[in-house]
Design an enzyme around this catalytic site. Structure first.
Site, PDB file in Angstrom:
ATOM      1  N   SER A  12     -12.892   9.457  -5.959  1.00  0.00           N
ATOM      2  CA  SER A  12     -13.425   8.991  -4.677  1.00  0.00           C
ATOM      3  C   SER A  12     -14.519   9.925  -4.193  1.00  0.00           C
ATOM      4  O   SER A  12     -14.277  11.109  -3.920  1.00  0.00           O
ATOM      5  CB  SER A  12     -12.323   8.919  -3.629  1.00  0.00           C
ATOM      6  OG  SER A  12     -12.916   8.644  -2.376  1.00  0.00           O
ATOM      7  N   HIS A  37     -15.077   5.428  -6.866  1.00  0.00           N
ATOM      8  CA  HIS A  37     -14.589   4.760  -5.652  1.00  0.00           C
ATOM      9  C   HIS A  37     -15.483   5.137  -4.481  1.00  0.00           C
ATOM     10  O   HIS A  37     -15.680   6.323  -4.196  1.00  0.00           O
ATOM     11  CB  HIS A  37     -13.145   5.198  -5.414  1.00  0.00           C
ATOM     12  CG  HIS A  37     -12.438   4.476  -4.314  1.00  0.00           C
ATOM     13  ND1 HIS A  37     -11.911   3.213  -4.459  1.00  0.00           N
ATOM     14  CD2 HIS A  37     -12.152   4.857  -3.045  1.00  0.00           C
ATOM     15  CE1 HIS A  37     -11.324   2.843  -3.327  1.00  0.00           C
ATOM     16  NE2 HIS A  37     -11.467   3.818  -2.438  1.00  0.00           N
ATOM     17  N   ASP A  39     -15.934   4.787  -0.485  1.00  0.00           N
ATOM     18  CA  ASP A  39     -15.215   4.474   0.753  1.00  0.00           C
ATOM     19  C   ASP A  39     -16.210   4.201   1.868  1.00  0.00           C
ATOM     20  O   ASP A  39     -16.960   5.090   2.272  1.00  0.00           O
ATOM     21  CB  ASP A  39     -14.331   5.664   1.153  1.00  0.00           C
ATOM     22  CG  ASP A  39     -13.093   5.740   0.301  1.00  0.00           C
ATOM     23  OD1 ASP A  39     -12.354   4.743   0.238  1.00  0.00           O
ATOM     24  OD2 ASP A  39     -12.857   6.796  -0.322  1.00  0.00           O
ATOM     25  N   MET A  41     -16.690   3.204   5.710  1.00  0.00           N
ATOM     26  CA  MET A  41     -15.941   3.206   6.981  1.00  0.00           C
ATOM     27  C   MET A  41     -16.887   2.937   8.144  1.00  0.00           C
ATOM     28  O   MET A  41     -18.037   3.389   8.145  1.00  0.00           O
ATOM     29  CB  MET A  41     -15.287   4.570   7.187  1.00  0.00           C
ATOM     30  CG  MET A  41     -14.405   4.999   6.025  1.00  0.00           C
ATOM     31  SD  MET A  41     -13.525   6.510   6.397  1.00  0.00           S
ATOM     32  CE  MET A  41     -12.751   6.840   4.807  1.00  0.00           C
ATOM     33  N   HIS A  70     -14.744   0.106  -1.441  1.00  0.00           N
ATOM     34  CA  HIS A  70     -13.602  -0.135  -0.550  1.00  0.00           C
ATOM     35  C   HIS A  70     -14.128  -0.237   0.881  1.00  0.00           C
ATOM     36  O   HIS A  70     -14.469   0.770   1.486  1.00  0.00           O
ATOM     37  CB  HIS A  70     -12.620   1.041  -0.727  1.00  0.00           C
ATOM     38  CG  HIS A  70     -11.444   0.999   0.175  1.00  0.00           C
ATOM     39  ND1 HIS A  70     -10.621   2.095   0.368  1.00  0.00           N
ATOM     40  CD2 HIS A  70     -10.923   0.010   0.946  1.00  0.00           C
ATOM     41  CE1 HIS A  70      -9.661   1.777   1.208  1.00  0.00           C
ATOM     42  NE2 HIS A  70      -9.814   0.533   1.584  1.00  0.00           N
ATOM     43  N   MET A  72     -13.723  -0.515   4.589  1.00  0.00           N
ATOM     44  CA  MET A  72     -12.787  -0.336   5.713  1.00  0.00           C
ATOM     45  C   MET A  72     -13.562  -0.689   6.973  1.00  0.00           C
ATOM     46  O   MET A  72     -14.014   0.171   7.730  1.00  0.00           O
ATOM     47  CB  MET A  72     -12.281   1.104   5.734  1.00  0.00           C
ATOM     48  CG  MET A  72     -11.290   1.384   4.610  1.00  0.00           C
ATOM     49  SD  MET A  72     -11.106   3.126   4.250  1.00  0.00           S
ATOM     50  CE  MET A  72     -12.444   3.318   3.085  1.00  0.00           C
ATOM     51  N   MET A 141      -2.755   0.744  -0.093  1.00  0.00           N
ATOM     52  CA  MET A 141      -3.096   2.054   0.482  1.00  0.00           C
ATOM     53  C   MET A 141      -1.840   2.913   0.535  1.00  0.00           C
ATOM     54  O   MET A 141      -0.803   2.484   1.045  1.00  0.00           O
ATOM     55  CB  MET A 141      -3.670   1.897   1.897  1.00  0.00           C
ATOM     56  CG  MET A 141      -5.076   1.328   1.965  1.00  0.00           C
ATOM     57  SD  MET A 141      -6.323   2.256   1.035  1.00  0.00           S
ATOM     58  CE  MET A 141      -6.236   3.880   1.792  1.00  0.00           C
ATOM     59  N   ASP A 179      -4.442   4.260  -3.410  1.00  0.00           N
ATOM     60  CA  ASP A 179      -5.531   5.056  -2.833  1.00  0.00           C
ATOM     61  C   ASP A 179      -4.969   5.923  -1.708  1.00  0.00           C
ATOM     62  O   ASP A 179      -4.525   5.394  -0.682  1.00  0.00           O
ATOM     63  CB  ASP A 179      -6.586   4.082  -2.297  1.00  0.00           C
ATOM     64  CG  ASP A 179      -7.801   4.772  -1.702  1.00  0.00           C
ATOM     65  OD1 ASP A 179      -7.920   6.001  -1.863  1.00  0.00           O
ATOM     66  OD2 ASP A 179      -8.622   4.056  -1.095  1.00  0.00           O
TER      67      ASP A 179
HETATM   68  C1  DX5 Z   1      -8.982   7.059   2.573  1.00  0.00           C
HETATM   69  C2  DX5 Z   1      -9.829   6.571   1.463  1.00  0.00           C
HETATM   70  C3  DX5 Z   1      -9.543   7.204   0.170  1.00  0.00           C
HETATM   71  C4  DX5 Z   1      -9.754   8.685   0.117  1.00  0.00           C
HETATM   72  C5  DX5 Z   1      -8.625   9.251  -0.680  1.00  0.00           C
HETATM   73  O1  DX5 Z   1      -9.264   6.316   3.701  1.00  0.00           O
HETATM   74  O2  DX5 Z   1      -9.686   5.168   1.305  1.00  0.00           O
HETATM   75  O3  DX5 Z   1     -10.264   6.578  -0.893  1.00  0.00           O
HETATM   76  O4  DX5 Z   1     -10.952   9.075  -0.480  1.00  0.00           O
HETATM   77  O5  DX5 Z   1      -8.706  10.611  -0.611  1.00  0.00           O
HETATM   78  P1  DX5 Z   1      -7.590  11.580  -1.198  1.00  0.00           P
HETATM   79  O6  DX5 Z   1      -7.491  11.300  -2.660  1.00  0.00           O
HETATM   80  O7  DX5 Z   1      -8.119  12.924  -0.857  1.00  0.00           O
HETATM   81  O8  DX5 Z   1      -6.293  11.264  -0.479  1.00  0.00           O
HETATM   82 ZN    ZN Z   2     -10.592   4.197  -0.533  1.00  0.00          ZN
END
Ligand code: DX5
Ligand code: ZN
Length: 222
Positions: A12, A37, A39, A41, A70, A72, A141, A179
């Protein structure tokens, strides 16, 4: 009986170096990962902001890694096209926001991407059921989304097992991704429970030997 998907580790980028994302992309490549990956947000669906399609598009010519995106976001429908154009290989949307999930999943495929449906730890797993036959990936998740570096939530393991049972019972072949809080120990428990796609941010980028980390999670003991 569904076929078994090979296990994939997706580093990620959230836990990478945001002042030098390319160096983090190279670390993922050099470790032998094939997925990355991303993320995304929005500060509403989750209380944090990351990056947008412009960043994904800027990285795209520099790597062959498959962009596992991903979203969010409260309004994912508005962003699937920009991310598809930016070179996303797969786009996951969450089940929780009030939006036409089936339509958005279909639209993601029409844009030429694989699709995924994501579920927060507090959301009952049954909410995934209506979508199982139209997805390429189910994202369970294993932390509350928003931040990297959180501890893995044990109470998500039964959900992974339930999703695997549904997949077997219905003869489907979507991937099951986890994740959040994934490390060598929790990742192994997730693959035992049925996950075949492991997202790892903090534990991947902090690993002493990243290639060994990827090898170990992608090849669990039989
Ligand atoms: C959290 C993200 C994850 C995050 C995971 O909201 O969706 O993808 O990067 O991070 P780690 O592996 O550090 O828990
Ligand atoms: Zn994620």
């Amino acid at each position: 009986m569904s076929k078994t998907n090979p296990i994939l580790l997706a580093p990620s980028l959230l836990a990478g170096d945001h002042a030098n994302l390319i160096s983090s992309v190279r670390q993922a490549e050099e470790a032998g990962a094939t997925w990355l990956h991303l993320d995304i947000m929005d500060g509403h669906f989750v209380p944090n902001l990351t990056f947008g399609p412009q960043t994904a598009a800027a990285l795209r010519p520099h790597t062959e890694l498959f962009f596992d995106t991903h979203l969010m976001l409260d309004n994912p429908a508005d962003y699937i096209e920009p991310f598809a154009k930016a070179g996303a290989g797969l786009i996951s949307i969450h089940v929780e926001p009030d939006h036409p999930v089936k339509k958005v999943l279909a639209d993601i495929r029409h844009l030429g991407c694989r699709n995924g449906i994501a579920l927060n730890p507090g959301t009952p797993v049954d909410q995934l059921e209506p979508y199982l036959d139209q997805v390429d990936l189910v994202l369970v998740m294993t932390v509350q989304p928003g931040f990297g570096g959180q501890s893995f939530r044990e109470d998500t393991l039964p959900k992974i097992k339930q999703v695997r049972r549904w997949r077997e019972d219905r003869g489907l072949d979507f991937r099951i991704e986890v994740d959040g809080g994934v490390n060598l120990e929790t990742g192994l428990r997730c693959t035992e429970a049925g996950a075949d796609t492991l997202v790892a941010g903090t534990s991947f980028f902090h690993a002493e030997d990243r290639a060994a980390f990827v090898r170990s999670l992608q090849n669990p003991p039989a």
